[in-house]
Design a protein around this motif. Structure first.
Motif, PDB file in Angstrom:
ATOM      1  N   GLY A 155      35.792  25.074  48.050  1.00  0.00           N
ATOM      2  CA  GLY A 155      35.256  26.366  48.478  1.00  0.00           C
ATOM      3  C   GLY A 155      34.135  26.822  47.567  1.00  0.00           C
ATOM      4  N   GLY A 197      34.976  34.826  35.558  1.00  0.00           N
ATOM      5  CA  GLY A 197      35.255  34.707  36.995  1.00  0.00           C
ATOM      6  C   GLY A 197      36.651  35.229  37.233  1.00  0.00           C
ATOM      7  N   ARG A 248      39.044  33.507  38.302  1.00  0.00           N
ATOM      8  CA  ARG A 248      40.011  32.478  37.889  1.00  0.00           C
ATOM      9  C   ARG A 248      40.546  32.718  36.470  1.00  0.00           C
ATOM     10  NH1 ARG A 248      38.657  26.178  37.176  1.00  0.00           N
ATOM     11  NH2 ARG A 248      36.619  27.118  37.258  1.00  0.00           N
ATOM     12  N   GLU A 249      39.605  32.951  35.536  1.00  0.00           N
ATOM     13  CA  GLU A 249      40.007  33.135  34.142  1.00  0.00           C
ATOM     14  C   GLU A 249      40.943  34.338  34.020  1.00  0.00           C
ATOM     15  OE1 GLU A 249      37.067  32.498  35.326  1.00  0.00           O
ATOM     16  OE2 GLU A 249      36.033  31.000  34.093  1.00  0.00           O
ATOM     17  N   LEU A 299      42.872  35.682  36.382  1.00  0.00           N
ATOM     18  CA  LEU A 299      44.156  35.438  37.049  1.00  0.00           C
ATOM     19  C   LEU A 299      45.055  34.562  36.167  1.00  0.00           C
ATOM     20  CD1 LEU A 299      42.568  34.804  40.550  1.00  0.00           C
ATOM     21  CD2 LEU A 299      44.191  36.661  40.041  1.00  0.00           C
ATOM     22  N   TYR A 333      46.066  29.607  46.292  1.00  0.00           N
ATOM     23  CA  TYR A 333      45.128  29.112  45.280  1.00  0.00           C
ATOM     24  C   TYR A 333      45.941  28.516  44.121  1.00  0.00           C
ATOM     25  CZ  TYR A 333      41.298  29.660  41.820  1.00  0.00           C
ATOM     26  OH  TYR A 333      40.337  29.470  40.863  1.00  0.00           O
ATOM     27  N   TYR A 336      47.487  30.054  40.532  1.00  0.00           N
ATOM     28  CA  TYR A 336      48.700  30.865  40.340  1.00  0.00           C
ATOM     29  C   TYR A 336      49.867  29.963  39.887  1.00  0.00           C
ATOM     30  CZ  TYR A 336      46.096  33.640  43.913  1.00  0.00           C
ATOM     31  OH  TYR A 336      45.153  34.288  44.655  1.00  0.00           O
ATOM     32  N   CYS A 369      46.527  37.639  47.490  1.00  0.00           N
ATOM     33  CA  CYS A 369      45.120  37.277  47.712  1.00  0.00           C
ATOM     34  C   CYS A 369      44.706  37.769  49.105  1.00  0.00           C
ATOM     35  CB  CYS A 369      44.988  35.758  47.636  1.00  0.00           C
ATOM     36  SG  CYS A 369      43.310  35.158  47.780  1.00  0.00           S
ATOM     37  N   ASN A 400      43.051  32.789  50.528  1.00  0.00           N
ATOM     38  CA  ASN A 400      42.747  31.372  50.489  1.00  0.00           C
ATOM     39  C   ASN A 400      44.114  30.686  50.577  1.00  0.00           C
ATOM     40  OD1 ASN A 400      42.092  28.768  49.829  1.00  0.00           O
ATOM     41  ND2 ASN A 400      41.385  29.209  47.758  1.00  0.00           N
ATOM     42  N   ASP A 459      44.038  39.470  44.057  1.00  0.00           N
ATOM     43  CA  ASP A 459      42.894  38.559  43.977  1.00  0.00           C
ATOM     44  C   ASP A 459      41.973  38.887  45.158  1.00  0.00           C
ATOM     45  OD1 ASP A 459      41.126  36.467  44.015  1.00  0.00           O
ATOM     46  OD2 ASP A 459      42.651  34.888  43.862  1.00  0.00           O
ATOM     47  N   TYR A 517      37.420  37.118  47.718  1.00  0.00           N
ATOM     48  CA  TYR A 517      36.789  36.917  49.042  1.00  0.00           C
ATOM     49  C   TYR A 517      36.553  38.236  49.775  1.00  0.00           C
ATOM     50  CZ  TYR A 517      37.809  31.985  48.433  1.00  0.00           C
ATOM     51  OH  TYR A 517      37.842  30.703  47.952  1.00  0.00           O
ATOM     52  N   SER A 562      34.665  39.073  41.828  1.00  0.00           N
ATOM     53  CA  SER A 562      33.802  38.012  41.331  1.00  0.00           C
ATOM     54  C   SER A 562      32.518  37.933  42.159  1.00  0.00           C
ATOM     55  CB  SER A 562      34.586  36.702  41.452  1.00  0.00           C
ATOM     56  OG  SER A 562      33.751  35.593  41.417  1.00  0.00           O
ATOM     57  N   SER A 589      31.175  34.994  42.604  1.00  0.00           N
ATOM     58  CA  SER A 589      31.096  33.591  43.021  1.00  0.00           C
ATOM     59  C   SER A 589      30.912  33.440  44.527  1.00  0.00           C
ATOM     60  CB  SER A 589      32.364  32.857  42.601  1.00  0.00           C
ATOM     61  OG  SER A 589      32.473  32.860  41.211  1.00  0.00           O
ATOM     62  N   LYS A 590      31.690  34.182  45.310  1.00  0.00           N
ATOM     63  CA  LYS A 590      31.608  34.055  46.769  1.00  0.00           C
ATOM     64  C   LYS A 590      30.682  35.129  47.325  1.00  0.00           C
ATOM     65  CE  LYS A 590      35.366  31.668  45.732  1.00  0.00           C
ATOM     66  NZ  LYS A 590      35.399  30.243  45.499  1.00  0.00           N
ATOM     67  N   ARG A 607      29.336  32.394  36.591  1.00  0.00           N
ATOM     68  CA  ARG A 607      30.575  32.814  35.932  1.00  0.00           C
ATOM     69  C   ARG A 607      30.494  34.282  35.574  1.00  0.00           C
ATOM     70  NH1 ARG A 607      33.260  30.892  38.357  1.00  0.00           N
ATOM     71  NH2 ARG A 607      35.139  31.150  37.111  1.00  0.00           N
TER      72      ARG A 607
HETATM   73  C1  LIG Z   1      41.694  32.575  45.931  1.00  0.00           C
HETATM   74  C2  LIG Z   1      40.755  32.335  44.805  1.00  0.00           C
HETATM   75  N1  LIG Z   1      40.842  33.106  43.721  1.00  0.00           N
HETATM   76  C3  LIG Z   1      40.019  32.942  42.677  1.00  0.00           C
HETATM   77  C4  LIG Z   1      39.060  31.964  42.671  1.00  0.00           C
HETATM   78  C5  LIG Z   1      38.194  31.807  41.458  1.00  0.00           C
HETATM   79  O1  LIG Z   1      36.881  32.091  41.656  1.00  0.00           O
HETATM   80  P1  LIG Z   1      35.931  32.554  40.483  1.00  0.00           P
HETATM   81  O2  LIG Z   1      36.632  32.252  39.195  1.00  0.00           O
HETATM   82  O3  LIG Z   1      34.712  31.753  40.640  1.00  0.00           O
HETATM   83  O4  LIG Z   1      35.741  34.013  40.653  1.00  0.00           O
HETATM   84  C6  LIG Z   1      38.910  31.140  43.786  1.00  0.00           C
HETATM   85  C7  LIG Z   1      37.888  30.072  43.797  1.00  0.00           C
HETATM   86  O5  LIG Z   1      37.811  29.222  44.601  1.00  0.00           O
HETATM   87  C8  LIG Z   1      39.778  31.332  44.883  1.00  0.00           C
HETATM   88  O6  LIG Z   1      39.700  30.573  45.984  1.00  0.00           O
END
Ligand SMILES: Cc1ncc(COP(=O)(O)O)c(C=O)c1O
Length: 404
Positions: free
Chosen positions: A40, A103, A105-106, A108, A140, A143, A186, A190, A218, A221, A251, A253-254, A262
């Motif tokens: 993704g 991001g 991710r870090e 979470l 995702y 977790y 989320c 995702n 989260d 998206y 984030s 990112s999307k 980042r």
């Molecule tokens: C559900 C979900 N959460 C978090 C992330 C992390 O994204 P980022 O760290 O780029 O914000 C992703 C990335 O694919 C994701 O799909």
């Protein structure tokens, strides 16, 4: 935690293991190259002003990133949240309620380390020992990876067609809720793209407060949607008059197709934000000042986000045309994934790679540890619709030929 155990959770390592050594079949991609639909990762570029903002802020490269970012970034994040979620002015304090992150991710992952290591936070006070972590199944992988990394119990709660593809945490056994230290939700989800509607989010916040766990939303998206903008946790926290036990992860990112920048943030309960901040001061990289400068501009700008949504909408138009209702295809409420019921997701992924050079993710790989047979995603494959509509059309057309 052994390295092998963590690898058992990682969907892309599992996919590599599945396809390793198998030559890709003749593909519909440019110059016959494989079509990579498993990740993704946005394929379009962020706006040009990102590079300009980074160049202008270049003197900042010699400085360590300030732990809480800079005032301009925090203010831009709060202003965006207020606009997006119609928050009452002053509900969010940029100094106390926002922590910039590389991001979501870090954030979470750190949330599990910092807030779920023991169910003994100041407002929970319920004794020692690791708290359980509630998460959707499928979800995702970060977790379950985070729970595995700290040796916490991962409670995987089905997010299937029967539950509207969102987990029903509030119906869990109260004993499980009492054990919980953290719950991830989320939305849009995702992999399925389902939105958690406001009542579901509000009920989770209530439940988190009753049972003393952290509700970690989260929302990476949140800006990729096709109808109404999805509700967000901060909106519901505002309606309850409090940020207690709530964290919302965002984030660029999307939203801004800037995964490599980042740049994101977490917003919410000031006490939890403070604990995360402390931990990041030991083990986090921070967000460099030039990146914060670009991020500030991106949170202030909406036209590129509108264009991004349009791009994904076109891809789902293509998917609708090419797939019809084969494999239970449906346009999700948000996100950019197709979640297709192909009977056996792993077998389909293998066949698509071998016969058509198309790489997709088996749904089982988003359902926890390898060998765990409680995998509600097993009949599915996840397809990221991140390419341009032409390639999307060619790839989905080939997918239909191979799988039907
Ligand atoms: C559900 C979900 N959460 C978090 C992330 C992390 O994204 P980022 O760290 O780029 O914000 C992703 C990335 O694919 C994701 O799909």
């Amino acid at each position: 935690m052994s390295e092998a155990r963590l690898q058992a959770f990682h969907p892309f390592l599992r996919l590599t293991a599945l396809l390793d050594g198998i030559p890709p079949g003749s593909s519909p991609g440019p110059e016959g190259k494989p079509v990579l639909l498993h990740v993704g990762e946005p394929r379009n570029a962020p706006p040009d002003f990102v590079a300009e903002a980074i160049a202008e802020a270049a003197p900042g490269w010699s400085r360590y990133p300030p732990p809480r970012g800079d005032a301009a970034y925090r203010a831009a994040a709060v202003a965006w949240l207020e606009r997006r979620y119609d928050l009452p002015e002053g509900f969010l304090d940029p100094e106390r309620h926002i922590l910039p992150l590389p991001g979501s991710r870090e954030g979470l992952f750190f949330a599990a380390i910092v807030l779920a290591g023991a169910k003994n936070g100041p407002r929970t006070g319920r004794g020692e020992g690791k708290g359980a972590i509630l998460m959707p199944n499928p979800a995702y992988h970060v977790y379950s990876g985070a729970a595995a990394a700290i040796g916490a119990e991962a409670v995987m709660v089905p997010a299937t067609a029967e539950t509207g593809f969102q987990p029903e945490y509030t119906g869990l056994d109260p004993a499980v809720l009492e054990r919980a230290a953290l719950a991830y939700l989320c939305s849009p989800a995702n992999p399925q793209g389902a939105v958690a509607e406001a009542p579901r989010q509000a009920a989770l916040i209530d439940c988190a407060r009753t049972h003393g766990f952290v509700a970690a939303f989260d929302e990476c998206y949140s800006e990729i949607y096709f109808d109404a903008p999805p509700p967000g946790a901060l909106q519901l926290a505002a309606a309850s008059g409090s940020l207690d036990q709530v964290l919302a992860f965002h984030s660029l990112s999307k939203r801004s197709s800037a995964a490599g920048l980042r740049c994101g943030f977490v917003a919410g309960d000031p006490e939890l934000i403070g604990r995360l901040d402390q931990a990041f001061r030991f083990g986090g990289a921070g967000v460099p000042l030039p990146v914060l400068a670009a991020g500030t501009r991106l949170w202030q700008d909406e036209p590129h986000v509108v264009a991004n949504r349009q791009r994904y909408r076109e891809n789902f138009d293509v998917a609708e045309r090419v797939l019809g209702n084969r494999f239970g295809a449906r346009r999700p409420a948000g996100g950019f994934f197709l979640w297709l019921d192909v009977g056996d997701g792993e077998a389909a992924a293998l066949k698509l790679w071998r016969e058509a050079g198309i790489r997709v993710l088996p749904g089982a790989y988003m359902c926890g540890e390898e060998g765990d047979d409680s995998a509600p995603g097993a009949p599915y494959i996840r397809i990221a619709l991140v390419d341009d509509p032409e390639l999307t059309e060619a790839a989905l057309g080939r997918l239909v030929e191979v799988l039907q």
